[in-house]
Write a protein that holds these residues in place. Structure first.
Motif, short mmCIF file in Angstrom:
data_model
loop_
_atom_site.label_atom_id
_atom_site.label_comp_id
_atom_site.label_asym_id
_atom_site.label_seq_id
_atom_site.Cartn_x
_atom_site.Cartn_y
_atom_site.Cartn_z
N LEU A 1 0.83 -1.20 0.00
CA LEU A 1 0.00 0.00 0.00
C LEU A 1 0.87 1.26 0.00
N ASP A 2 1.90 1.26 0.84
CA ASP A 2 2.82 2.41 0.88
C ASP A 2 3.45 2.64 -0.49
N HIS A 3 3.82 1.54 -1.16
CA HIS A 3 4.42 1.66 -2.49
C HIS A 3 3.42 2.24 -3.48
N ALA A 4 2.15 1.81 -3.38
CA ALA A 4 1.13 2.31 -4.30
C ALA A 4 0.95 3.82 -4.14
N PHE A 5 0.98 4.31 -2.91
CA PHE A 5 0.86 5.76 -2.70
C PHE A 5 2.09 6.49 -3.24
N ARG A 6 3.27 5.93 -3.03
CA ARG A 6 4.48 6.58 -3.55
C ARG A 6 4.45 6.63 -5.08
N GLN A 7 3.98 5.54 -5.70
CA GLN A 7 3.88 5.52 -7.15
C GLN A 7 2.93 6.60 -7.67
N ALA A 8 1.90 6.90 -6.86
CA ALA A 8 0.93 7.94 -7.25
C ALA A 8 1.42 9.33 -6.86
#
Length: 319
Positions: A203-210
């Motif tokens: 989830l943290d990675h998904a936010f960083r990607q966004a």
């Protein structure tokens, strides 16, 4: 080093005097003193010094006691394991499960099992996943449910996967949305984190990607706490669907939404390999997957090594 020497040393440390240790061990005081002296010879350093007529452990003795105590904890664990093995009997169902499932979902599955005519005794034990693995490995439970681990010696079963979902508190502005929610949709929403959820890093990675950098103020260790906070309106969460089931049970105004990108949530259903899968265990697992379907939880399963052999082929109730 001999066990009697270690026992005498431990008793003197914990009880404070040679006299008390001798009474506890049911031996004479001189015998305790000799055991301590012979242990000091064996380890090569003084364990005690006499201060104002009383024995006080040296710094080396205190350090050695920490290791002795750890060893005795291990012996107690062996005793408990032997007791668990001795008390196993047929006609019963013993489950060992992580708190995530034992709080609500497994009790409901047990209720369904009873409604379907199960006649045996049932036991539901709650442990952290590491302890669940040990219980399955020593064959003292019929089924284990564990998170974030790999099956070891003496166990097999199923790897279960589902997608994480977004859990919104009552009256959230996005509650009526029917499309999947994304990191961008949740940019202005307070999220509650579960430090035990392995999907949290994804989830943290998904936010960083966004391009969204979050600083969420609340983190919990148990799914039940996360569910309660969402139900109380404190914040939202991207979590597993079983936690969502707990939250909806507490407050029916909590809403559940798909989340993109898909974040896998996995756990293991573990079975002991040194005995055949009992019919009542199969009956419970059938109820477990039926309940998941009723609650709209879409599960995908894969056999662990030797898992298909335990089931005697693929059961018709598997997803």
């Amino acid at each position: 080093m001999k066990f009697q020497q270690i026992s005498a040393f431990k008793a003197v440390i914990e009880l404070g005097t040679v006299t008390a240790a001798a009474n506890y061990l049911h031996i004479a005081q001189p015998a305790v003193s000799r055991l301590i002296a012979s242990l000091e010879d064996a380890v090569g350093f003084p364990l005690f010094e006499r201060i104002k007529g009383r024995l006080q452990p040296t710094s080396q003795g205190q350090a050695f006691y920490l290791e002795v105590d750890r060893a005795f904890v291990g012996l107690e664990r062996l005793r408990q394991s032997a007791s668990s093995i001795r008390q196993q009997h047929s006609g019963s169902l013993v489950l060992a499960a992580m708190p995530l499932l034992s709080n609500l979902f497994l009790p409901e599955a047990l209720r369904l099992c009873l409604q379907q005519g199960f006649q045996g005794a049932m036991t539901l034990q709650t442990f952290r996943s590491e302890e669940v693995l040990q219980r399955v490995a020593i064959q003292t439970c019929d089924i284990g449910f564990a998170l974030g681990c790999e099956a070891g010696e003496g166990m097999s079963g199923l790897r279960v996967r589902c997608d994480s979902i977004c859990l919104l508190p009552p009256a959230h502005p996005l509650a009526q949305w029917h499309r999947p929610l994304t990191p961008g949709d949740l940019a202005g929403t307070a999220l509650i984190r579960n430090e035990q959820d392995p999907a949290q890093q994804l989830l943290d990675h998904a936010f960083r990607q966004a391009g969204i950098h979050r600083h969420d103020p609340i983190e919990v260790s148990f799914a039940s706490a996360l569910a309660s906070l969402v139900a109380a309106g404190v914040g939202a969460a991207v979590t597993d669907p079983f936690t969502a089931h707990i939250a909806r049970n507490q407050n029916e105004l909590v809403t559940i939404h798909r989340f993109e990108p898909a974040l896998p949530f996995e756990f293991l259903i573990l079975l002991p390999t040194l005995r055949p899968l009992a019919p009542f265990a199969q009956q419970f697992l059938r109820g477990f997957f039926e309940l998941a379907r009723e609650e709209g939880i879409l599960l995908q399963v894969a056999y662990l090594p030797h898992g298909e052999r335990l089931f005697g082929g693929e059961p018709p109730w598997l997803p």
